[in-house]
Motif scaffolding. Structure first.
Motif, mmCIF file in Angstrom:
data_model
loop_
_atom_site.group_PDB
_atom_site.id
_atom_site.type_symbol
_atom_site.label_atom_id
_atom_site.label_comp_id
_atom_site.label_asym_id
_atom_site.label_seq_id
_atom_site.Cartn_x
_atom_site.Cartn_y
_atom_site.Cartn_z
ATOM 1 N N ASP A 37 0.835 -1.214 0.000
ATOM 2 C CA ASP A 37 0.000 0.000 0.000
ATOM 3 C C ASP A 37 0.867 1.261 0.000
ATOM 4 O OD1 ASP A 37 -2.314 -1.512 -0.004
ATOM 5 O OD2 ASP A 37 -2.687 -1.302 2.152
ATOM 6 N N LEU A 95 -2.681 3.666 5.597
ATOM 7 C CA LEU A 95 -3.699 4.680 5.291
ATOM 8 C C LEU A 95 -3.164 5.786 4.397
ATOM 9 C CD1 LEU A 95 -5.534 5.138 8.721
ATOM 10 C CD2 LEU A 95 -6.012 3.525 6.881
ATOM 11 N N ARG A 162 -3.661 10.210 8.388
ATOM 12 C CA ARG A 162 -3.272 9.046 7.580
ATOM 13 C C ARG A 162 -1.781 8.769 7.705
ATOM 14 N NH1 ARG A 162 -6.706 6.852 4.273
ATOM 15 N NH2 ARG A 162 -8.791 7.726 4.168
ATOM 16 N N LEU A 176 -7.543 1.102 10.485
ATOM 17 C CA LEU A 176 -7.380 0.508 9.150
ATOM 18 C C LEU A 176 -8.714 -0.012 8.615
ATOM 19 C CD1 LEU A 176 -5.615 -0.347 6.825
ATOM 20 C CD2 LEU A 176 -4.848 -2.313 8.164
ATOM 21 N N GLY A 180 -9.102 2.321 5.698
ATOM 22 C CA GLY A 180 -8.233 1.683 4.709
ATOM 23 C C GLY A 180 -8.950 1.360 3.413
#
Lengths: 210, 210
Positions: A37, A95, A162, A176, A180
């Motif tokens: 991510d 995030l 975030r 999350l 998320g």
């Protein structure tokens, strides 16, 4: 030219404070999902990311450099080995969005710091890396502010939850699950996690049928 | 014209989860100090703040309205009683700055939400209050997103750790000691609190001679 971004990563037995809710194998997969991510956010924001790993790592979407040194010497060697702007972003920030990365690297100051929960530092952006060195652990955010001050560097504090939310403990999984959108939250859901509400407080629970 | 801002406040026995580190009298003073920081940030950002208190309260720097109703009906009655933009900001956000308030009220969307840690909602800004109602407690952030969706309102999520960090528990005091600049952190320091580092983790300790 795209900005170089380094993501330090420890693949083996990561996130030990999550061992009450995730097995070692699950924690390793979860840490990799969070890393993905973060790296994808960096790429989408136009950065040129690489992973600084403590052990060799197969990764299809980013370069990997291996360093067996501790975090501080590993990063300070990296800083000393080249010139130009550098973004250091932690791997446990699932995030973080491309928009957050763009806020960091578009700072008008000499550098930018992203504070982490509990006094840590989740992001360091240095326009001229020769004038800075890192000092992680403990209240590193305050140490990094002081290093910037002593070097006469103007420093922006990036105000982002975030960026502030590193995932270390069970209660961080709530953040999350709520905010998320990437691989890390998908992994949690695939493990059977969901939000639960007990006595008005929001927590997480895990279904038994896995 | 300045935007009306309401800050709900419970002066009696507030912040019970801090009772391990602060006496009831101290918690009441601490809650008032946080309230002052929030109201001052609102005023500096050009808002017209008032305090919605559960009991009569003397306050030299802002209007006070008393409502003995629960939070949701109290706020929904307020929303129904008038028109125009309204900002609802929680009282336990001592890290909020005028800049954060300006980010909220300058949203280009129909409304803005400031998520709080653990699924809560720390700020709600509604340009047309007739089209929204509040539903606090539990995962209120998700509920408020859904209410906005159902009303067809575009909604900005304000990404700020200063807005995300409501002070409820001992570990939240670490955030205040590191990032606070107002009355609330001054109060903590006057009580003898300081940052401490144990096993690499940042915590708070309180000196005995108080």
């Amino acid at each position: 030219m795209s900005i170089e971004a380094v993501v330090p990563f420890k693949p083996v037995n990561p996130k030990s404070r999550l061992s009450t809710v995730l097995s070692k194998a699950e924690r390793e997969l979860f840490a990799e999902a969070m890393l993905t991510d973060v790296v994808m956010a960096l790429k989408e924001a136009g950065c040129n990311p690489f992973i600084l790993s403590t052990v060799p790592l197969h990764c299809s979407y980013a370069r990997v450099c291996v360093s067996t040194e501790e975090l501080n010497p590993a990063l300070n060697n990296l800083i000393a080995s080249s010139s130009g702007p550098l973004l250091i972003l932690m791997a446990d920030l699932p995030l973080v969005t491309p928009g957050v990365v763009r806020r960091i690297i578009s700072s008008s100051c000499d550098m930018a710091l992203g504070p982490g929960r509990g006094g840590g530092t989740n992001a360091i952006f240095i326009k001229d890396r020769a004038r800075f060195h890192v000092d992680y652990y403990g209240a590193s955010f305050l140490k990094h502010q002081q290093i910037a001050d002593q070097a006469g560097l103007s420093c922006e504090i990036v105000d982002s939850f975030r960026l502030h939310t590193d995932v270390d403990e069970r209660e961080d999984l709530v953040e999350l699950m709520i905010h998320g959108r990437g691989k890390a939250v998908d992994f949690l859901k695939s493990c059977g996690f969901s939000l639960s509400i007990e006595k008005g407080r929001v927590g997480i629970s895990r279904s038994i049928e896995e």
